[in-house]
Write a protein that holds these residues in place. Structure first.
Motif, PDB file in Angstrom:
ATOM      1  N   VAL A  86      77.989 -38.897 -45.012  1.00  0.00           N
ATOM      2  CA  VAL A  86      79.383 -38.468 -45.137  1.00  0.00           C
ATOM      3  C   VAL A  86      79.613 -37.948 -46.555  1.00  0.00           C
ATOM      4  O   VAL A  86      78.877 -38.279 -47.480  1.00  0.00           O
ATOM      5  CB  VAL A  86      80.406 -39.593 -44.821  1.00  0.00           C
ATOM      6  CG1 VAL A  86      80.287 -40.073 -43.388  1.00  0.00           C
ATOM      7  CG2 VAL A  86      80.308 -40.732 -45.790  1.00  0.00           C
ATOM      8  N   LYS A  87      80.642 -37.142 -46.665  1.00  0.00           N
ATOM      9  CA  LYS A  87      81.068 -36.653 -47.973  1.00  0.00           C
ATOM     10  C   LYS A  87      82.568 -36.895 -48.075  1.00  0.00           C
ATOM     11  O   LYS A  87      83.234 -37.192 -47.067  1.00  0.00           O
ATOM     12  CB  LYS A  87      80.725 -35.174 -48.140  1.00  0.00           C
ATOM     13  CG  LYS A  87      81.397 -34.266 -47.135  1.00  0.00           C
ATOM     14  CD  LYS A  87      80.943 -32.839 -47.279  1.00  0.00           C
ATOM     15  CE  LYS A  87      81.607 -31.980 -46.200  1.00  0.00           C
ATOM     16  NZ  LYS A  87      81.157 -30.602 -46.226  1.00  0.00           N
ATOM     17  N   CYS A  88      83.101 -36.784 -49.261  1.00  0.00           N
ATOM     18  CA  CYS A  88      84.535 -37.025 -49.426  1.00  0.00           C
ATOM     19  C   CYS A  88      85.140 -35.966 -50.341  1.00  0.00           C
ATOM     20  O   CYS A  88      84.450 -35.306 -51.118  1.00  0.00           O
ATOM     21  CB  CYS A  88      84.791 -38.421 -49.958  1.00  0.00           C
ATOM     22  SG  CYS A  88      84.119 -38.732 -51.597  1.00  0.00           S
ATOM     23  N   ARG A  89      86.447 -35.840 -50.208  1.00  0.00           N
ATOM     24  CA  ARG A  89      87.211 -34.975 -51.103  1.00  0.00           C
ATOM     25  C   ARG A  89      88.530 -35.672 -51.413  1.00  0.00           C
ATOM     26  O   ARG A  89      89.087 -36.385 -50.561  1.00  0.00           O
ATOM     27  CB  ARG A  89      87.433 -33.591 -50.507  1.00  0.00           C
ATOM     28  CG  ARG A  89      88.413 -33.558 -49.375  1.00  0.00           C
ATOM     29  CD  ARG A  89      88.794 -32.139 -48.945  1.00  0.00           C
ATOM     30  NE  ARG A  89      89.779 -32.222 -47.885  1.00  0.00           N
ATOM     31  CZ  ARG A  89      91.079 -32.330 -48.065  1.00  0.00           C
ATOM     32  NH1 ARG A  89      91.586 -32.362 -49.290  1.00  0.00           N
ATOM     33  NH2 ARG A  89      91.908 -32.418 -47.036  1.00  0.00           N
ATOM     34  N   LYS A  90      89.001 -35.481 -52.636  1.00  0.00           N
ATOM     35  CA  LYS A  90      90.260 -36.091 -53.059  1.00  0.00           C
ATOM     36  C   LYS A  90      91.393 -35.095 -52.916  1.00  0.00           C
ATOM     37  O   LYS A  90      91.226 -33.911 -53.192  1.00  0.00           O
ATOM     38  CB  LYS A  90      90.170 -36.550 -54.510  1.00  0.00           C
ATOM     39  CG  LYS A  90      89.448 -37.845 -54.693  1.00  0.00           C
ATOM     40  CD  LYS A  90      89.645 -38.357 -56.105  1.00  0.00           C
ATOM     41  CE  LYS A  90      89.207 -39.808 -56.136  1.00  0.00           C
ATOM     42  NZ  LYS A  90      89.634 -40.472 -57.338  1.00  0.00           N
ATOM     43  N   GLU A  91      92.518 -35.621 -52.475  1.00  0.00           N
ATOM     44  CA  GLU A  91      93.754 -34.848 -52.405  1.00  0.00           C
ATOM     45  C   GLU A  91      94.856 -35.757 -52.942  1.00  0.00           C
ATOM     46  O   GLU A  91      95.337 -36.643 -52.233  1.00  0.00           O
ATOM     47  CB  GLU A  91      94.043 -34.431 -50.964  1.00  0.00           C
ATOM     48  CG  GLU A  91      95.210 -33.473 -50.822  1.00  0.00           C
ATOM     49  CD  GLU A  91      95.373 -33.007 -49.393  1.00  0.00           C
ATOM     50  OE1 GLU A  91      96.391 -33.426 -48.772  1.00  0.00           O
ATOM     51  OE2 GLU A  91      94.516 -32.265 -48.897  1.00  0.00           O
ATOM     52  N   GLY A  92      95.189 -35.581 -54.188  1.00  0.00           N
ATOM     53  CA  GLY A  92      96.121 -36.500 -54.835  1.00  0.00           C
ATOM     54  C   GLY A  92      95.486 -37.867 -54.938  1.00  0.00           C
ATOM     55  O   GLY A  92      94.384 -38.018 -55.450  1.00  0.00           O
TER      56      GLY A  92
END
Length: 117
Positions: A86-92
């Motif tokens: 899995v990968k992740c991304r930040k949004e706020g």
């Protein structure tokens, strides 16, 4: 040991053994592959991966969806991320997770095909 499990005659096909031995991946690669498949050995991790097939989700969404604690989801996501599934991304302040690539989708789908045969 049953008779079906024993060779009655010692007949080693040296050419076949040599050929197969030469085609085997390095010991380290086989170990890494075995470790990867261990990650798929937990139903919660499989559910997390399945839930990410079509959309990205945050920990809160996954916890609600799977009816487990956010701590449990976070722990499993950490393992999945470490193993590049899995990968992740930040949004706020939110972190959204998704499958790392199409290989993950393919591995799970092939597994499902295999058990459905």
């Amino acid at each position: 040991m049953e008779n079906a499990e024993k060779c009655e005659y010692l007949c080693i096909h040296q050419d076949v053994v040599k050929s197969v031995k030469e085609s085997l991946p390095a010991e380290e690669e086989l170990y890494d592959l075995a470790e990867l498949f261990k990650i798929f050995g937990d139903s919660t991790r499989i559910k997390i991966l399945y839930s990410l097939f079509n959309t990205e989700l945050c920990v809160c969404d996954m916890a609600q969806l799977l009816n487990v604690s956010q701590t449990a989801v976070s722990h499993q996501l950490r393992l999945l991320k470490t193993n590049k599934l899995v990968k992740c991304r930040k949004e706020g302040k939110n972190v959204f997770y998704s499958l790392a690539d199409d290989h993950v989708y393919s591995i799970i789908n092939q597994g499902m095909e295999h058990i459905s045969e």
